[in-house]
Design a protein around this motif. Structure first.
Motif, PDB file in Angstrom:
ATOM      1  N   GLY A   3     -40.126  26.507   5.280  1.00 52.35           N
ATOM      2  CA  GLY A   3     -39.760  25.174   4.845  1.00 52.35           C
ATOM      3  C   GLY A   3     -38.412  25.189   4.160  1.00 52.35           C
ATOM      4  O   GLY A   3     -37.699  26.197   4.130  1.00 52.35           O
ATOM      5  N   VAL A   4     -38.054  24.052   3.569  1.00 51.92           N
ATOM      6  CA  VAL A   4     -36.801  23.938   2.836  1.00 51.92           C
ATOM      7  C   VAL A   4     -36.979  24.634   1.489  1.00 51.92           C
ATOM      8  O   VAL A   4     -37.928  24.354   0.766  1.00 51.92           O
ATOM      9  CB  VAL A   4     -36.412  22.468   2.633  1.00 51.92           C
ATOM     10  N   ILE A   5     -36.080  25.529   1.173  1.00 52.94           N
ATOM     11  CA  ILE A   5     -36.204  26.311  -0.056  1.00 52.94           C
ATOM     12  C   ILE A   5     -35.094  25.923  -1.022  1.00 52.94           C
ATOM     13  O   ILE A   5     -33.909  25.977  -0.681  1.00 52.94           O
ATOM     14  CB  ILE A   5     -36.128  27.817   0.244  1.00 52.94           C
ATOM     15  N   GLN A   6     -35.503  25.535  -2.214  1.00 49.43           N
ATOM     16  CA  GLN A   6     -34.547  25.159  -3.252  1.00 49.43           C
ATOM     17  C   GLN A   6     -34.666  26.113  -4.435  1.00 49.43           C
ATOM     18  O   GLN A   6     -35.762  26.556  -4.783  1.00 49.43           O
ATOM     19  CB  GLN A   6     -34.795  23.736  -3.746  1.00 49.43           C
ATOM     20  N   SER A   7     -33.537  26.382  -5.046  1.00 50.63           N
ATOM     21  CA  SER A   7     -33.552  27.191  -6.264  1.00 50.63           C
ATOM     22  C   SER A   7     -32.462  26.721  -7.213  1.00 50.63           C
ATOM     23  O   SER A   7     -31.434  26.197  -6.765  1.00 50.63           O
ATOM     24  CB  SER A   7     -33.335  28.681  -5.922  1.00 50.63           C
ATOM     25  N   PRO A   8     -32.703  26.847  -8.510  1.00 52.92           N
ATOM     26  CA  PRO A   8     -33.983  27.208  -9.109  1.00 52.92           C
ATOM     27  C   PRO A   8     -34.957  26.038  -9.074  1.00 52.92           C
ATOM     28  O   PRO A   8     -34.581  24.926  -8.726  1.00 52.92           O
ATOM     29  CB  PRO A   8     -33.572  27.523 -10.566  1.00 52.92           C
ATOM     30  N   GLU A  18     -21.615  24.064 -16.399  1.00 55.07           N
ATOM     31  CA  GLU A  18     -21.668  23.884 -14.944  1.00 55.07           C
ATOM     32  C   GLU A  18     -23.066  24.226 -14.445  1.00 55.07           C
ATOM     33  O   GLU A  18     -23.686  25.189 -14.904  1.00 55.07           O
ATOM     34  CB  GLU A  18     -20.641  24.798 -14.281  1.00 55.07           C
ATOM     35  N   VAL A  19     -23.533  23.424 -13.518  1.00 49.64           N
ATOM     36  CA  VAL A  19     -24.853  23.643 -12.925  1.00 49.64           C
ATOM     37  C   VAL A  19     -24.694  23.723 -11.412  1.00 49.64           C
ATOM     38  O   VAL A  19     -23.999  22.889 -10.823  1.00 49.64           O
ATOM     39  CB  VAL A  19     -25.809  22.481 -13.255  1.00 49.64           C
ATOM     40  N   THR A  20     -25.326  24.701 -10.796  1.00 48.24           N
ATOM     41  CA  THR A  20     -25.308  24.831  -9.340  1.00 48.24           C
ATOM     42  C   THR A  20     -26.725  24.878  -8.812  1.00 48.24           C
ATOM     43  O   THR A  20     -27.518  25.732  -9.199  1.00 48.24           O
ATOM     44  CB  THR A  20     -24.547  26.088  -8.899  1.00 48.24           C
ATOM     45  N   LEU A  21     -27.027  23.945  -7.943  1.00 50.12           N
ATOM     46  CA  LEU A  21     -28.327  23.884  -7.293  1.00 50.12           C
ATOM     47  C   LEU A  21     -28.162  24.373  -5.862  1.00 50.12           C
ATOM     48  O   LEU A  21     -27.162  24.065  -5.206  1.00 50.12           O
ATOM     49  CB  LEU A  21     -28.873  22.445  -7.304  1.00 50.12           C
ATOM     50  N   ARG A  22     -29.173  25.070  -5.377  1.00 56.99           N
ATOM     51  CA  ARG A  22     -29.061  25.714  -4.066  1.00 56.99           C
ATOM     52  C   ARG A  22     -30.144  25.249  -3.120  1.00 56.99           C
ATOM     53  O   ARG A  22     -31.253  24.926  -3.548  1.00 56.99           O
ATOM     54  CB  ARG A  22     -29.106  27.228  -4.227  1.00 56.99           C
ATOM     55  N   CYS A  23     -29.806  25.270  -1.837  1.00 55.42           N
ATOM     56  CA  CYS A  23     -30.758  24.812  -0.825  1.00 55.42           C
ATOM     57  C   CYS A  23     -30.592  25.632   0.451  1.00 55.42           C
ATOM     58  O   CYS A  23     -29.480  25.831   0.929  1.00 55.42           O
ATOM     59  CB  CYS A  23     -30.555  23.329  -0.519  1.00 55.42           C
ATOM     60  N   LYS A  24     -31.729  26.054   0.983  1.00 53.51           N
ATOM     61  CA  LYS A  24     -31.753  26.706   2.287  1.00 53.51           C
ATOM     62  C   LYS A  24     -32.557  25.812   3.215  1.00 53.51           C
ATOM     63  O   LYS A  24     -33.764  25.668   3.028  1.00 53.51           O
ATOM     64  CB  LYS A  24     -32.381  28.092   2.191  1.00 53.51           C
ATOM     65  N   PRO A  25     -31.922  25.189   4.198  1.00 54.89           N
ATOM     66  CA  PRO A  25     -32.662  24.283   5.087  1.00 54.89           C
ATOM     67  C   PRO A  25     -33.535  25.068   6.062  1.00 54.89           C
ATOM     68  O   PRO A  25     -33.443  26.287   6.166  1.00 54.89           O
ATOM     69  CB  PRO A  25     -31.546  23.549   5.827  1.00 54.89           C
TER      70      PRO A  25
END
Lengths: 114, 113
Positions: A3-8, A18-25
């Motif tokens: 599925g779609v994986i988000q972190s954190p 600074e904030v970085t959000l990540r996503c693996k489709p």
């Protein structure tokens, strides 16, 4: 597929950081969306990519927000500097522009800016 | 422009009772319509979708929705509520197969024993 994986899943940060959000489709999906969910405004589309290219970023609230998709398997949403009003749940979703019209959502990142 | 209105931010039903969640849409072109469910601390999961085929759409977990063009509605129903149905439900509209979704504000379904 996982599925779609988000972190954190959860992020607590101080104002100004600074904030970085990540996503693996999902593999093979060629559209990717970033949404923000708040109690006041519900689900809002921030930006979406097709084939790694940003198509519509009119939902990005301010220049403090930026999103990238360097390749088909990874995207980031960055907030710099962060503010308390950015506190929300951020969802990433992906979709295949084949026969399936469904967008699949990740579990979201809950961001708290203090 | 598109928009979705979900009537009622909260709906309470008893276990075994009929579930009816209302959704009205506005769209300048024939719409694609969706219902998503969100369980606590989870992402959104598709329940069902209307993409210009049959107007009565059956989804997962016993839910169904009927597209009524004359009423610009796409209400979600389930004959008998289960405790596990307690969640937030979102109606969404898009202009076409590959267009972005515009969501309603959501309706929280509460199910009591």
């Amino acid at each position: 597929d996982a599925g779609v994986i988000q972190s954190p899943r959860h992020e607590v940060t101080e104002m100004g950081q600074e904030v970085t959000l990540r996503c693996k489709p999902i593999s093979g999906h060629n559209s990717l969306f970033w949404y923000r969910q708040t109690m006041m405004r519900g689900l809002e589309l921030l930006i979406y990519f097709n084939n790694n290219v940003p198509i519509d970023d009119s939902g990005m609230p301010e220049d403090r927000f930026s999103a990238k998709m360097p390749n088909a398997s990874f995207s980031t949403l960055k907030i710099q500097p962060s503010e308390p009003r950015d506190s929300a749940v951020y969802f990433c979703a992906s979709q295949s522009t084949g026969s399936n019209t469904e967008a699949f959502f990740g579990q979201g990142t809950r961001l708290t800016v203090v | 422009a598109q928009s979705v209105t979900q009537l009622g931010s909260h709906v309470s039903v008893s276990e075994g009772a009929l579930v009816l969640l209302r959704c009205n849409y506005s769209s300048s072109v024939p719409p694609y319509l969706f219902w998503y469910v969100q369980y606590p601390n989870q992402g959104l999961q598709l329940l069902l979708k209307y993409t210009s085929a049959a107007t009565l759409v059956k989804g997962i977990n016993g839910f169904e929705a009927e597209f009524k063009k004359s009423e610009t509605s796409f209400h979600l129903t389930k004959p008998s509520a289960h405790m596990s149905d307690a969640a937030e439900y979102f109606c969404a509209v898009s202009r076409g197969r590959y267009s972005t979704l515009t969501f309603g504000k959501g309706t929280m379904l509460l199910v009591s024993p």
